[in-house]
Design a protein around this motif. Structure first.
Motif, PDB file in Angstrom:
ATOM      1  N   ARG A 268      19.557  59.222  73.279  1.00 37.06           N
ATOM      2  CA  ARG A 268      19.069  59.342  74.656  1.00 37.06           C
ATOM      3  C   ARG A 268      19.891  58.421  75.551  1.00 37.06           C
ATOM      4  NH1 ARG A 268      14.972  56.229  76.930  1.00 37.06           N
ATOM      5  NH2 ARG A 268      14.106  57.022  78.857  1.00 37.06           N
ATOM      6  N   THR A 269      20.450  58.983  76.595  1.00 40.28           N
ATOM      7  CA  THR A 269      21.287  58.212  77.517  1.00 40.28           C
ATOM      8  C   THR A 269      20.421  57.417  78.494  1.00 40.28           C
ATOM      9  OG1 THR A 269      23.015  59.885  77.404  1.00 40.28           O
ATOM     10  CG2 THR A 269      23.113  58.334  79.243  1.00 40.28           C
ATOM     11  N   ILE A 270      20.745  56.122  78.628  1.00 46.84           N
ATOM     12  CA  ILE A 270      20.031  55.269  79.576  1.00 46.84           C
ATOM     13  C   ILE A 270      20.767  55.315  80.906  1.00 46.84           C
ATOM     14  CG2 ILE A 270      19.255  52.937  80.077  1.00 46.84           C
ATOM     15  CD1 ILE A 270      19.187  52.437  77.073  1.00 46.84           C
ATOM     16  N   ARG A 271      20.085  55.882  81.926  1.00 43.23           N
ATOM     17  CA  ARG A 271      20.738  56.021  83.223  1.00 43.23           C
ATOM     18  C   ARG A 271      20.425  54.846  84.148  1.00 43.23           C
ATOM     19  NH1 ARG A 271      23.003  60.908  83.546  1.00 43.23           N
ATOM     20  NH2 ARG A 271      22.277  62.532  82.136  1.00 43.23           N
ATOM     21  N   GLU A 272      19.221  54.315  84.036  1.00 44.00           N
ATOM     22  CA  GLU A 272      18.824  53.205  84.890  1.00 44.00           C
ATOM     23  C   GLU A 272      18.090  52.153  84.075  1.00 44.00           C
ATOM     24  OE1 GLU A 272      16.601  54.381  88.265  1.00 44.00           O
ATOM     25  OE2 GLU A 272      18.088  55.824  88.975  1.00 44.00           O
ATOM     26  N   PHE A 273      18.269  50.904  84.436  1.00 41.36           N
ATOM     27  CA  PHE A 273      17.581  49.797  83.776  1.00 41.36           C
ATOM     28  C   PHE A 273      16.538  49.224  84.729  1.00 41.36           C
ATOM     29  CE2 PHE A 273      21.475  50.196  81.425  1.00 41.36           C
ATOM     30  CZ  PHE A 273      21.141  49.833  80.124  1.00 41.36           C
ATOM     31  N   PRO A 274      15.458  48.685  84.177  1.00 39.16           N
ATOM     32  CA  PRO A 274      14.406  48.134  85.040  1.00 39.16           C
ATOM     33  C   PRO A 274      14.877  46.989  85.930  1.00 39.16           C
ATOM     34  CG  PRO A 274      13.614  48.417  82.787  1.00 39.16           C
ATOM     35  CD  PRO A 274      15.085  48.648  82.767  1.00 39.16           C
ATOM     36  N   SER A 275      15.880  46.257  85.457  1.00 39.19           N
ATOM     37  CA  SER A 275      16.390  45.129  86.253  1.00 39.19           C
ATOM     38  C   SER A 275      17.837  44.854  85.871  1.00 39.19           C
ATOM     39  CB  SER A 275      15.554  43.871  86.006  1.00 39.19           C
ATOM     40  OG  SER A 275      15.778  43.378  84.692  1.00 39.19           O
ATOM     41  N   ALA A 276      18.517  44.098  86.724  1.00 40.09           N
ATOM     42  CA  ALA A 276      19.914  43.739  86.457  1.00 40.09           C
ATOM     43  C   ALA A 276      20.020  42.854  85.222  1.00 40.09           C
ATOM     44  CB  ALA A 276      20.511  43.036  87.674  1.00 40.09           C
ATOM     45  N   ASP A 277      19.030  41.981  85.019  1.00 42.03           N
ATOM     46  CA  ASP A 277      19.047  41.105  83.848  1.00 42.03           C
ATOM     47  C   ASP A 277      18.953  41.903  82.555  1.00 42.03           C
ATOM     48  OD1 ASP A 277      19.408  38.749  85.145  1.00 42.03           O
ATOM     49  OD2 ASP A 277      17.435  37.901  84.681  1.00 42.03           O
ATOM     50  N   ILE A 278      18.100  42.914  82.542  1.00 40.09           N
ATOM     51  CA  ILE A 278      17.957  43.741  81.333  1.00 40.09           C
ATOM     52  C   ILE A 278      19.236  44.529  81.078  1.00 40.09           C
ATOM     53  CG2 ILE A 278      16.719  45.715  80.343  1.00 40.09           C
ATOM     54  CD1 ILE A 278      14.188  44.648  81.680  1.00 40.09           C
ATOM     55  N   GLU A 279      19.842  45.022  82.135  1.00 43.03           N
ATOM     56  CA  GLU A 279      21.113  45.738  81.968  1.00 43.03           C
ATOM     57  C   GLU A 279      22.190  44.813  81.414  1.00 43.03           C
ATOM     58  OE1 GLU A 279      24.248  48.596  84.436  1.00 43.03           O
ATOM     59  OE2 GLU A 279      22.641  47.539  85.517  1.00 43.03           O
ATOM     60  N   LEU A 280      22.253  43.581  81.948  1.00 39.75           N
ATOM     61  CA  LEU A 280      23.226  42.616  81.448  1.00 39.75           C
ATOM     62  C   LEU A 280      22.937  42.265  80.000  1.00 39.75           C
ATOM     63  CD1 LEU A 280      25.496  40.544  81.554  1.00 39.75           C
ATOM     64  CD2 LEU A 280      23.939  38.986  82.762  1.00 39.75           C
ATOM     65  N   ARG A 281      21.674  42.062  79.673  1.00 42.20           N
ATOM     66  CA  ARG A 281      21.313  41.736  78.286  1.00 42.20           C
ATOM     67  C   ARG A 281      21.764  42.849  77.335  1.00 42.20           C
ATOM     68  NH1 ARG A 281      17.767  38.016  76.488  1.00 42.20           N
ATOM     69  NH2 ARG A 281      16.925  37.735  78.585  1.00 42.20           N
ATOM     70  N   PHE A 282      21.548  44.089  77.745  1.00 34.88           N
ATOM     71  CA  PHE A 282      21.927  45.235  76.916  1.00 34.88           C
ATOM     72  C   PHE A 282      23.447  45.322  76.768  1.00 34.88           C
ATOM     73  CE2 PHE A 282      23.023  49.663  76.181  1.00 34.88           C
ATOM     74  CZ  PHE A 282      22.130  50.034  75.184  1.00 34.88           C
ATOM     75  N   ALA A 283      24.161  45.235  77.890  1.00 31.80           N
ATOM     76  CA  ALA A 283      25.622  45.353  77.861  1.00 31.80           C
ATOM     77  C   ALA A 283      26.250  44.218  77.062  1.00 31.80           C
ATOM     78  CB  ALA A 283      26.176  45.366  79.283  1.00 31.80           C
ATOM     79  N   SER A 284      25.731  43.006  77.248  1.00 32.30           N
ATOM     80  CA  SER A 284      26.262  41.851  76.521  1.00 32.30           C
ATOM     81  C   SER A 284      26.012  41.985  75.014  1.00 32.30           C
ATOM     82  CB  SER A 284      25.614  40.569  77.056  1.00 32.30           C
ATOM     83  OG  SER A 284      26.180  39.430  76.452  1.00 32.30           O
ATOM     84  N   ALA A 285      24.815  42.479  74.657  1.00 29.08           N
ATOM     85  CA  ALA A 285      24.503  42.672  73.241  1.00 29.08           C
ATOM     86  C   ALA A 285      25.392  43.746  72.614  1.00 29.08           C
ATOM     87  CB  ALA A 285      23.028  43.043  73.078  1.00 29.08           C
ATOM     88  N   MET A 286      25.669  44.809  73.358  1.00 27.48           N
ATOM     89  CA  MET A 286      26.558  45.858  72.854  1.00 27.48           C
ATOM     90  C   MET A 286      27.966  45.317  72.635  1.00 27.48           C
ATOM     91  SD  MET A 286      25.335  48.867  72.196  1.00 27.48           S
ATOM     92  CE  MET A 286      26.814  49.877  72.303  1.00 27.48           C
ATOM     93  N   PHE A 287      28.447  44.547  73.594  1.00 27.00           N
ATOM     94  CA  PHE A 287      29.780  43.944  73.469  1.00 27.00           C
ATOM     95  C   PHE A 287      29.838  43.020  72.261  1.00 27.00           C
ATOM     96  CE2 PHE A 287      32.730  40.541  75.429  1.00 27.00           C
ATOM     97  CZ  PHE A 287      33.830  41.048  74.770  1.00 27.00           C
ATOM     98  N   SER A 288      28.823  42.186  72.082  1.00 26.14           N
ATOM     99  CA  SER A 288      28.785  41.254  70.954  1.00 26.14           C
ATOM    100  C   SER A 288      28.721  41.993  69.622  1.00 26.14           C
ATOM    101  CB  SER A 288      27.581  40.316  71.097  1.00 26.14           C
ATOM    102  OG  SER A 288      27.514  39.422  70.007  1.00 26.14           O
ATOM    103  N   ALA A 289      27.885  43.045  69.560  1.00 22.76           N
ATOM    104  CA  ALA A 289      27.746  43.799  68.314  1.00 22.76           C
ATOM    105  C   ALA A 289      29.052  44.498  67.934  1.00 22.76           C
ATOM    106  CB  ALA A 289      26.621  44.824  68.452  1.00 22.76           C
ATOM    107  N   LEU A 290      29.707  45.094  68.912  1.00 23.08           N
ATOM    108  CA  LEU A 290      30.981  45.767  68.633  1.00 23.08           C
ATOM    109  C   LEU A 290      32.053  44.753  68.238  1.00 23.08           C
ATOM    110  CD1 LEU A 290      31.078  48.460  71.468  1.00 23.08           C
ATOM    111  CD2 LEU A 290      30.625  48.824  69.036  1.00 23.08           C
TER     112      LEU A 290
END
Length: 292
Positions: free
Chosen positions: A1-23
């Motif tokens: 499922r594609t995430i189009r919008e995040f509830p907040s900028a902090d949650i989006e940053l947390r997600f993007a940062s975690a993806m970068f770290s995991a990769l």
């Protein structure tokens, strides 16, 4: 499922940062790693959440130093230093910054700087009781001491690592055995080097930290060379170069080519001594690589 919008900028940053770290840890060759890197860094730049910003830049330094992009590594490290004034930032952040100082220093051949950073970080660890990064710090200190043939200091760092092994994660155990391999090779204890190298590979596979696969092959190649198993050593180095190219990490290729130079005396590759150092120079020209 594609995430189009995040509830907040902090949650989006947390997600993007975690993806970068995991990769970065598990799939550094992934075609989207730089997409997630750029997204995380862009979000971090405009964020007021200092913790998420620190974690994102921490991953950026690790990623760039491991693939050998030292200019971008230094930019991220400078940003972290501005965020982490010694008297104002949390001790954990100060120690984490010390980890990056030791790692970036050893990868650029600045071993005296690495030793000073390792000693300072370990002192802060002892006074604060925060031991999250102890083994990472001790590894770099021991490796820099070995570069000076300072076996007493290296043994001291290794002794501190051994005292922590009972509660070590697979990655920590991998780093310990990697360092023991290098110490044994420096001392000419080939059988002991082979023993620790085998364990380092075992724990690396258990940890899932794929980014260090190239260096694992290089370390094994040095052990095979010392054993006189030149063909096996060459096979490891071929895999190290292939891995470096896969992750766009020329420092892996550089270290593999330098490791291959001693094979010039082997019957299988009589011209290697003429070709490989030149290749290493071509790969690294202008990149600032001083440490193998």
């Amino acid at each position: 499922r594609t995430i189009r919008e995040f509830p907040s900028a902090d949650i989006e940053l947390r997600f993007a940062s975690a993806m970068f770290s995991a990769l970065n840890d598990r799939q550094p060759w992934h075609p989207e790693i730089e997409i997630w890197e750029n997204r995380a860094l862009s979000l971090a730049e405009g964020s007021s959440n200092q913790t998420l910003k620190f974690l994102t830049l921490f991953t950026e330094v690790l990623y760039r130093v491991n693939i050998g992009d030292f200019p971008k590594m230094q930019l991220a490290l400078n940003s972290l230093k501005k965020m982490t004034p010694s008297r104002e930032s949390p001790p954990l952040n100060q120690i984490a910054l010390g980890v990056l100082e030791t790692y970036s220093s050893i990868m650029t051949g600045m071993h005296e700087k690495c030793l000073k950073a390792a000693s300072a970080a370990m002192e802060l660890s002892r006074t604060t009781g925060i031991h999250t990064y102890d083994i990472s710090i001790l590894v770099q200190g021991a490796m820099s001491a070995l570069a000076f043939s300072d076996y007493q200091t290296a043994s001291s760092f290794l002794g501190e690592m051994e005292a922590r092994l009972s509660r070590a994660r697979p990655w920590d155990a991998c780093m310990y055995h990697q360092t023991k391999t290098h110490e044994a090779l420096f001392r000419g204890a080939i059988d002991r080097a082979a023993y620790h190298s085998e364990l380092a590979t075992k724990f690396l596979n258990e940890s899932g930290v794929s980014l260090f696969t190239g260096y694992d092959h290089i370390r094994n190649a040095y052990v095979r060379q010392a054993q006189g198993r030149h063909r096996d050593a060459s096979e490891h180095l071929v895999q190290a170069v292939a891995f470096g190219r896969r992750v766009k990490g020329p420092n892996n290729e550089y270290a593999a080519l330098l490791a291959a130079a001693p094979l010039a005396s082997a019957p299988e590759s009589p011209a290697a001594g003429l070709v490989l150092p030149r290749l290493a120079s071509a790969v690294t020209r202008g990149r600032g690589y001083l440490g193998a």
